[in-house]
Design a protein around this motif. Structure first.
Motif, PDB file in Angstrom:
ATOM      1  N   LEU A   1       0.004  -6.569   8.964  1.00 16.12           N
ATOM      2  CA  LEU A   1      -1.252  -6.258   9.631  1.00 16.12           C
ATOM      3  C   LEU A   1      -1.840  -5.020   8.942  1.00 16.12           C
ATOM      4  CD1 LEU A   1      -1.899  -6.228  13.436  1.00 16.12           C
ATOM      5  CD2 LEU A   1      -2.824  -4.443  11.977  1.00 16.12           C
ATOM      6  N   LEU A   2      -3.071  -5.160   8.463  1.00 16.69           N
ATOM      7  CA  LEU A   2      -3.718  -4.091   7.713  1.00 16.69           C
ATOM      8  C   LEU A   2      -5.026  -3.702   8.389  1.00 16.69           C
ATOM      9  CD1 LEU A   2      -3.136  -5.698   4.218  1.00 16.69           C
ATOM     10  CD2 LEU A   2      -2.117  -3.542   4.950  1.00 16.69           C
ATOM     11  N   TYR A   3      -5.530  -2.560   8.036  1.00 15.27           N
ATOM     12  CA  TYR A   3      -6.796  -2.084   8.577  1.00 15.27           C
ATOM     13  C   TYR A   3      -7.862  -2.028   7.479  1.00 15.27           C
ATOM     14  CZ  TYR A   3      -4.116  -0.734  12.685  1.00 15.27           C
ATOM     15  OH  TYR A   3      -3.314  -0.749  13.810  1.00 15.27           O
ATOM     16  N   GLU A   4      -7.642  -2.785   6.412  1.00 15.90           N
ATOM     17  CA  GLU A   4      -8.558  -2.776   5.284  1.00 15.90           C
ATOM     18  C   GLU A   4      -8.584  -4.131   4.602  1.00 15.90           C
ATOM     19  OE1 GLU A   4      -7.149  -0.477   1.815  1.00 15.90           O
ATOM     20  OE2 GLU A   4      -5.308  -0.171   2.951  1.00 15.90           O
TER      21      GLU A   4
ATOM     22  N   TRP B   1      -7.965  -5.883  -2.512  1.00 21.15           N
ATOM     23  CA  TRP B   1      -6.677  -6.054  -3.189  1.00 21.15           C
ATOM     24  C   TRP B   1      -5.739  -4.897  -2.829  1.00 21.15           C
ATOM     25  CZ3 TRP B   1      -5.142 -10.414  -5.420  1.00 21.15           C
ATOM     26  CH2 TRP B   1      -6.119 -11.326  -5.821  1.00 21.15           C
ATOM     27  N   ILE B   2      -4.593  -5.251  -2.286  1.00 22.91           N
ATOM     28  CA  ILE B   2      -3.606  -4.262  -1.829  1.00 22.91           C
ATOM     29  C   ILE B   2      -2.384  -4.351  -2.748  1.00 22.91           C
ATOM     30  CG2 ILE B   2      -2.240  -3.434   0.116  1.00 22.91           C
ATOM     31  CD1 ILE B   2      -5.272  -3.505   0.633  1.00 22.91           C
ATOM     32  N   PRO B   3      -1.971  -3.257  -3.382  1.00 17.58           N
ATOM     33  CA  PRO B   3      -0.762  -3.320  -4.216  1.00 17.58           C
ATOM     34  C   PRO B   3       0.493  -3.469  -3.354  1.00 17.58           C
ATOM     35  CG  PRO B   3      -1.559  -1.062  -4.052  1.00 17.58           C
ATOM     36  CD  PRO B   3      -2.595  -1.911  -3.383  1.00 17.58           C
TER      37      PRO B   3
ATOM     38  N   ASP C   1       0.821  -1.215   0.000  1.00 20.65           N
ATOM     39  CA  ASP C   1       0.000   0.000   0.000  1.00 20.65           C
ATOM     40  C   ASP C   1       0.852   1.261   0.000  1.00 20.65           C
ATOM     41  OD1 ASP C   1      -2.600   0.683  -0.348  1.00 20.65           O
ATOM     42  OD2 ASP C   1      -3.166   0.662   1.763  1.00 20.65           O
ATOM     43  N   GLY C   2       2.045   1.147  -0.531  1.00 20.78           N
ATOM     44  CA  GLY C   2       2.917   2.298  -0.682  1.00 20.78           C
ATOM     45  C   GLY C   2       3.678   2.718   0.547  1.00 20.78           C
TER      46      GLY C   2
ATOM     47  N   GLU D   1       6.191  -5.688  -8.897  1.00 17.54           N
ATOM     48  CA  GLU D   1       4.898  -5.310  -8.318  1.00 17.54           C
ATOM     49  C   GLU D   1       3.857  -6.399  -8.517  1.00 17.54           C
ATOM     50  OE1 GLU D   1       2.635  -2.319 -10.922  1.00 17.54           O
ATOM     51  OE2 GLU D   1       4.758  -1.905 -11.404  1.00 17.54           O
ATOM     52  N   GLY D   2       2.910  -6.419  -7.590  1.00 15.58           N
ATOM     53  CA  GLY D   2       1.833  -7.396  -7.641  1.00 15.58           C
ATOM     54  C   GLY D   2       0.676  -6.936  -6.777  1.00 15.58           C
TER      55      GLY D   2
END
Length: 817
Positions: A92-95, A98-100, A71-72, A114-115
């Motif tokens: 660990l994400l809060y969303e 699909w996350i780049p 996510d950058g 990238e994926g």
């Protein structure tokens, strides 16, 4: 000519080669496409992170130092294994969705590969990939009366990848002023339950009460990770439990008197809720019946916590057999709606049962942009809607506080969607019920709604018999769609019989790991390879089913689309007479138009390359549909099939196609020379007929409560339902004993009231007292008259006066006596 590279150019197409997702099937990929535009396995994991995934079809130098950036901004450490394959650890994400991600092989200097990584709501993740809380109910009631002892958990040892592990507790909280810029979500490591434990896949312990500040954390989960890491190190290979109420971890006071502790928390939550904005007015109303709830797939989806297809384990909704959730969060407050139904198909209301339907301040599945409260998937819902249920209902007997703020939505203003369908050789049934056949070859607008920004396009191809012969009939082979600025979704038949291939912005999606996809402006659900449902924020839903080499497609539109639709599925305005309107505004009468006229109408709705949403990723598609005509005027279909009783297939088709949809079934069986095709058409029509029946509007009169000091019987509130009333001992019923829900949405009779017996005694006593007083007055009056009579008689005897000699007033008085 310069050799092109995909480094930093994924998604681009060069003059000599391509880095676009379609290059694989078109055989136009640049030589380093797989090295830089990477695919991974597994491609999905929990929002909590810790999943080790391998980069496919790419090689890495053994001395490379891999850093993975999600996510950058979120960095995790990767590594290269003994086979030269690169690995990343998901964070660990809060969303969800699909996350780049990008991969650096030089320690973070440059990110050349990238994926995409799919972050999944913890409740939707396959249980095989979680640490399991053995008897999770015991974990969440620990410390309440008669619940204690050891707690146990298990996990798949391969999901940690270490001989020795730590078991850690992580907590979640939200801080700051609700609905302000200071409102933030936080996951934090709290402490370790066990260190340097053998990775045997199981762990048991006897919890100890926590002290502050740890006891202030009431929501969390457990993480099992390698002991080689420092305590609480972020984003390492690990397996997590689901998030849960930390009853086992709370302070000593909770152990000593859980009900009192919980009541205090319930009252605290009640005060908080009274100061927060009212979100109830913007939540969608619930369907009236279970049949409507399961049919309205554009706006509602099965709640994975109470699913009739999986045994109806409805932990938080006792008495219900199935619950659904509104797919979209409410527009301003990101609130959710949940609707639950009992075994009779009736909606269960919280005013009648603790297991009733409840709205949510925070939608359980979260809402874009996800990362801030109350939109954090799962966790925000726990904080504002689930923990409070524990406080008020499960750990104490104060549910009335909870249901004051979370009352069920009944269905008095619910409106069912309208359905339009395409099936078979293609047969169309419009939203207003007009049916016709259009079997042109090309790409067409099934639905165009400029006012709502929704476009749905369909591709038709000739029917090919099993022996390879092409007949003069077509089938729907692909559907592409988008709404406003959403991602483009295309559903088409794959090479495998009746299996669907789903494309997301021209890239093929895999549903091998997950059946639900959170995408930009659209959700996609594909539980089996033959079925897919696409759901848009407007409430529009598109169901696509693979049936014997063709697509059966149903479009569901809410009432807001009325007077806003055109295309092959017609105008939705409850008037079937004007359904078939060409792009130039000409109305084709459907009831007495020829098959050729209807064919001309269908041809008028051909798309253009400039407006096309389809993916052309094969030589066949490019030649036939991109460089070929969008409507093939040279293809002349069968407009009718002859009635030939001598044809053996004719007699078989007659027998098989009897009943609903017989004309469609017989046409397709004879046109395709296949009973299987005809039967698929029959099944598709019958499914449509059931859907229309399930979506029939019903009348609701709304909830009726019991009278004070009384009871009621009946918890159905639809037309024809009867609710009866009775009173507790010492009270009598005033008003209607029974009330019936009428066709106008009103209850018959007058409201029921229970009146105290004492009140009746007072009334009777007053009446009796009044009668006694009247009797006494009359007796006094009579006695007075008798006395006057005697006096008059005595006076008359002394003076010899006769009645006729008396004054008129005295004569009247005597007569009255």
């Amino acid at each position: 000519m310069k050799t092109r590279s995909c480094e930093g150019g994924c998604g681009r197409e060069w003059e000599t080669c391509s880095c676009h997702a379609t290059c694989g099937s078109l055989l136009t990929c640049c030589v380093d496409y797989r090295q830089f535009c990477v695919q991974v396995s597994p491609y999905s994991g929990t929002v909590f992170g810790g999943t080790d995934f391998v980069v496919l079809n790419a090689t890495f130098h053994h001395n490379s130092t891999l850093t993975c950036r999600f996510d950058g901004e979120i960095l995790t450490d990767g590594y290269v294994d003994g086979d030269g394959s690169g690995h990343c650890i998901s964070p660990l994400l809060y969303e969800t969705g699909w996350i780049p991600f990008h991969i650096s092989t030089d320690g973070g200097e440059t990110y050349s590969r990238e994926g995409m990584w799919l972050s999944v709501h913890p409740g939707k993740l396959d249980p095989r990939f979680k640490a399991t809380l053995v008897n999770s109910t015991k974990w969440q009631y620990y410390g309440t009366p008669n619940v204690g002892g050891a707690l146990s958990m298990t996990w798949n040892t391969s999901h940690v990848g270490a001989e020795r592990v730590n078991v850690e507790l992580w907590g979640y909280r939200e801080t700051g002023e609700p609905y302000s810029d200071s409102w933030h979500a936080e996951w934090m490591y709290l402490y370790s339950l066990e260190r340097n434990l053998s990775n045997s896949g199981q762990f048991s312990f006897i919890p100890r009460p926590a002290e502050r500040p740890f006891s202030d954390w009431e929501l969390g989960c457990l993480r099992v990770s390698s002991s080689s890491h420092t305590d609480g190190k972020w984003n390492v290979h690990a397996v997590w439990s689901e998030d849960h109420a930390l009853a086992w971890h709370l302070e000593e006071w909770f152990r000593q008197d859980s009900a009192s502790w919980a009541r205090g928390k319930c009252l605290q939550w009640d005060r908080l809720e009274r100061g927060l904005p009212n979100f109830l007015n913007e939540t969608i109303d619930c369907p009236c019946t279970l049949a409507q709830a399961r049919a309205d797939t554009g706006r509602f989806h099965t709640d994975y916590g109470c699913d009739i297809e999986k045994g109806s384990v409805c932990t938080y909704h006792p008495g219900s057999v199935h619950c659904i959730r509104a797919i979209q969060a409410s527009p301003r407050y990101a609130a959710g709606q949940q609707c639950c139904y009992d075994s009779t198909g009736a909606q269960v209301l919280t005013a009648d049962s603790i297991g009733g339907s409840t709205p949510d301040r925070a939608h359980d599945w979260g809402s874009p942009p996800y990362s801030r409260p109350p939109r954090v998937p799962g966790a925000s819902h726990w904080i504002y809607d689930v923990l409070s249920f524990y406080y008020c209902c499960l750990w104490s007997d104060n549910c009335h506080y909870y249901f004051t703020h979370r009352p069920s939505s009944d269905c008095r203003t619910y409106t069912t969607p309208k359905a339009g369908v395409v099936f078979g050789d293609p047969h169309f049934i419009t939203f207003d019920g007009t049916n016709y056949t259009f079997n042109g070859k090309g790409e067409y607008y099934l639905l165009e709604s400029p006012g709502r920004g929704l476009t749905i396009q369909g591709r038709t191809e000739p029917v090919r018999l099993e022996n390879g012969t092409i007949v003069n009939a077509t089938r729907l082979s692909a559907v592409a769609m988008k709404e406003q600025n959403s991602d483009v979704i295309e559903v088409r038949l794959s090479g495998q019989s009746d299996h669907l291939e789903i494309l997301w912005n021209q890239q093929v999606l895999s549903f091998s790991e997950q059946s639900w996809m959170d995408l930009t402006g659209v959700f996609v659900f594909s539980p089996v390879p033959q079925n897919a449902t696409v759901m848009f924020p407007s409430g529009a839903g598109v169901e696509v089913r693979g049936r014997v080499g063709t697509l059966a497609t149903t479009v569901l539109l809410p009432e807001e689309f009325k007077d806003h639709t055109l295309g092959l599925l017609g105008q939705m305005n409850n008037d079937p007479q004007d359904d078939l309107v060409t792009p130039n505004g000409t109305t084709i009468p459907s009831d007495h138009s020829s098959a050729q006229d209807l064919f001309g109408f269908g041809a008028s709705w051909a798309i253009t390359n400039e407006t096309s949403l389809f993916t052309y990723d094969s030589e066949y598609l490019l030649k036939t549909f991109y460089f070929g005509p969008k409507h093939d005027s040279g293809f002349v279909p069968l407009f009718s099939v002859p009635d030939t009783p001598a044809d053996p297939l004719y007699q078989e088709a007659q027998r098989m196609c009897a009943g609903q949809g017989s004309a469609f079934c017989r046409f397709d069986a004879l046109a395709a020379r296949s009973l299987e095709v005809g039967n698929a058409t029959k099944v598709a029509f019958q499914s449509y007929a059931v859907l229309v029946q399930d979506l029939q509007p019903v009348v609701s009169c709304g909830w009726l409560g019991p009278p004070n000091n009384g009871r009621k019987q009946g918890s159905r509130y639809l037309q024809g339902a009867v609710v009866s009333f009775s009173c507790n001992t010492g009270y009598v019923l005033a008003g209607a004993e029974e009330r019936t829900c009428q066709a106008d949405g009103q209850w018959s009779g007058s409201p029921a009231h229970c009146v105290s017996d004492n009140t009746l005694g007072i009334v009777l006593g007053s009446v009796i007292g009044a009668l006694a007083l009247v009797t006494m007055v009359m007796m006094i009056v009579l006695q007075s008259r008798k006395q006057k009579r005697r006096e008059m008689e005595e006076a008359a005897g002394n003076s010899d006066t006769k009645p006729e000699d008396l004054p008129p007033s005295q004569i009247v008085f005597q007569v009255a006596l």
